[in-house]
Design a protein around this motif. Structure first.
Motif, PDB file in Angstrom:
ATOM      1  N   UNK A  48      -3.985 -24.145  63.294  1.00  0.00           N
ATOM      2  CA  UNK A  48      -3.038 -23.463  62.406  1.00  0.00           C
ATOM      3  C   UNK A  48      -3.727 -22.392  61.556  1.00  0.00           C
ATOM      4  N   UNK A  49      -2.910 -21.565  60.891  1.00  0.00           N
ATOM      5  CA  UNK A  49      -3.449 -20.536  59.990  1.00  0.00           C
ATOM      6  C   UNK A  49      -4.172 -21.222  58.839  1.00  0.00           C
ATOM      7  N   UNK A  50      -5.440 -20.859  58.648  1.00  0.00           N
ATOM      8  CA  UNK A  50      -6.229 -21.478  57.575  1.00  0.00           C
ATOM      9  C   UNK A  50      -6.100 -20.641  56.308  1.00  0.00           C
ATOM     10  N   UNK A  51      -5.714 -21.294  55.204  1.00  0.00           N
ATOM     11  CA  UNK A  51      -5.568 -20.607  53.917  1.00  0.00           C
ATOM     12  C   UNK A  51      -6.305 -21.426  52.859  1.00  0.00           C
ATOM     13  N   UNK A  52      -7.288 -20.802  52.255  1.00  0.00           N
ATOM     14  CA  UNK A  52      -8.008 -21.437  51.147  1.00  0.00           C
ATOM     15  C   UNK A  52      -7.545 -20.775  49.851  1.00  0.00           C
ATOM     16  N   UNK A  53      -7.038 -21.593  48.938  1.00  0.00           N
ATOM     17  CA  UNK A  53      -6.487 -21.082  47.679  1.00  0.00           C
ATOM     18  C   UNK A  53      -7.044 -21.876  46.504  1.00  0.00           C
ATOM     19  N   UNK A  96      -2.808 -24.701  57.681  1.00  0.00           N
ATOM     20  CA  UNK A  96      -3.720 -25.649  57.046  1.00  0.00           C
ATOM     21  C   UNK A  96      -4.054 -25.084  55.673  1.00  0.00           C
ATOM     22  N   UNK A  97      -3.585 -25.762  54.623  1.00  0.00           N
ATOM     23  CA  UNK A  97      -3.768 -25.273  53.256  1.00  0.00           C
ATOM     24  C   UNK A  97      -4.896 -26.041  52.588  1.00  0.00           C
TER      25      UNK A  97
END
Length: 294
Positions: free
Chosen positions: A217-222, A263-264
């Motif tokens: 999935x799209x990986x997003x690190x916040x 993926x958050x």
């Protein structure tokens, strides 16, 4: 001949500006919260219908600023007003003490140069008799409900007639000029607003540090920033239960927005007193008025 231009939606906090933008665009771009001052940046929506293109700006509420973040928010609103070809002055129809004068509401010495449309929002909560009184008091006003859509088409028709003749400014299939990662950051902050009480939500800032569009999935690190360690503990919750729930709800919102699995990777950090610190504000993308940065 086509028409195109900027329609700035401005007014006091919590009058429904974000709800109106979302209604006009037909898609959720601005976060919506019952808590005032939830909009901190200007949100750009593009509505192209037939031979008219509106670049619609949702703006922070025109409050009397008390600290640097609020100064940045007010400056953002006033800059959007100055850029406007048409201004929609949105007023809460339920607030009997609200001023219909934009200059008075905004604390400006004179009215802006752009033509002004007065829109009284939330009329779905009013009786027919109350609506009649508003029509009598403000005969030029548009009575609308951003929540239900009532009266919005007539407001847009009036705005269209005030836009200059111009070629379209953007491709007719675009709905915003802002990056996807900006809206991702806003959706996460919206979820924190929904789940936190008291002062903590106003101390939360959201920053997307990494966005891997090519991954599945799209990986997003916040990172969610707060101002104090005590706020960090509240945001994380007992054994991490609150931050997990914020992550779960945010991930669903983001997946609905981008149409892909996500993926958050969500973190919480302290950025001490960031709302009052010019360097921290610039790091988070806020622009302070020049006199505030000296």
């Amino acid at each position: 001949m086509t028409r195109a231009g900027i329609v700035t939606v401005a007014g006091m906090p919590n009058v429904g500006k974000s709800t109106l933008l979302n209604r006009i665009i037909g898609q959720k771009l601005s976060i919506v919260s019952a808590k005032p001052q939830s909009t901190r940046n200007r949100i750009v929506g593009i509505r192209t219908e037939s031979d008219v293109q509106m670049i619609v700006l949702d703006t922070p509420g025109l409050l009397n600023p008390a600290y640097p973040l609020q100064h940045a928010m007010r400056a953002t609103s006033l800059n959007a007003v100055q850029e406007a070809d048409v201004i929609v002055h949105l007023v809460d129809a339920l607030d009997e003490g609200a001023s219909a004068s934009f200059a008075e509401a905004a604390g400006l010495p004179t009215a802006p140069r752009a033509p002004m449309l007065l829109a009284l929002n939330k009329v779905d909560a009013l009786s027919n008799e109350a609506r009649d009184r508003l029509r009598e008091r403000y005969p030029q006003a548009h009575l609308i409900s951003a929540a239900t859509g009532e009266g919005v088409d007539a407001l847009l028709a009036a705005a269209e007639q005030l836009l200059p003749e111009s070629p379209f400014l953007y491709p007719d299939d675009e709905i915003s000029t802002q990056a996807v990662r900006f809206f991702v950051s806003e959706l996460i902050r919206e979820t924190a607003l929904e789940q936190l009480e008291d002062e903590v939500p106003y101390s939360v800032a959201s920053e997307v540090e990494e966005f891997r569009e090519g991954s599945k999935p799209v990986y997003i690190r916040t990172v969610l920033y707060v101002e104090r360690e005590s706020q960090k503990r509240i945001l994380i919750g007992t054994k991490g239960d609150r931050i997990r729930e914020i992550g779960r709800v945010s991930r669903k919102k983001i997946e609905d927005f981008i149409g892909e699995p996500v993926y958050l990777d969500l973190w919480v950090k302290v950025l001490s007193n960031w709302r009052k610190n010019a360097t921290a504000l610039r790091r988070l993308g806020y622009q302070l008025p020049k006199e505030r940065t000296q």
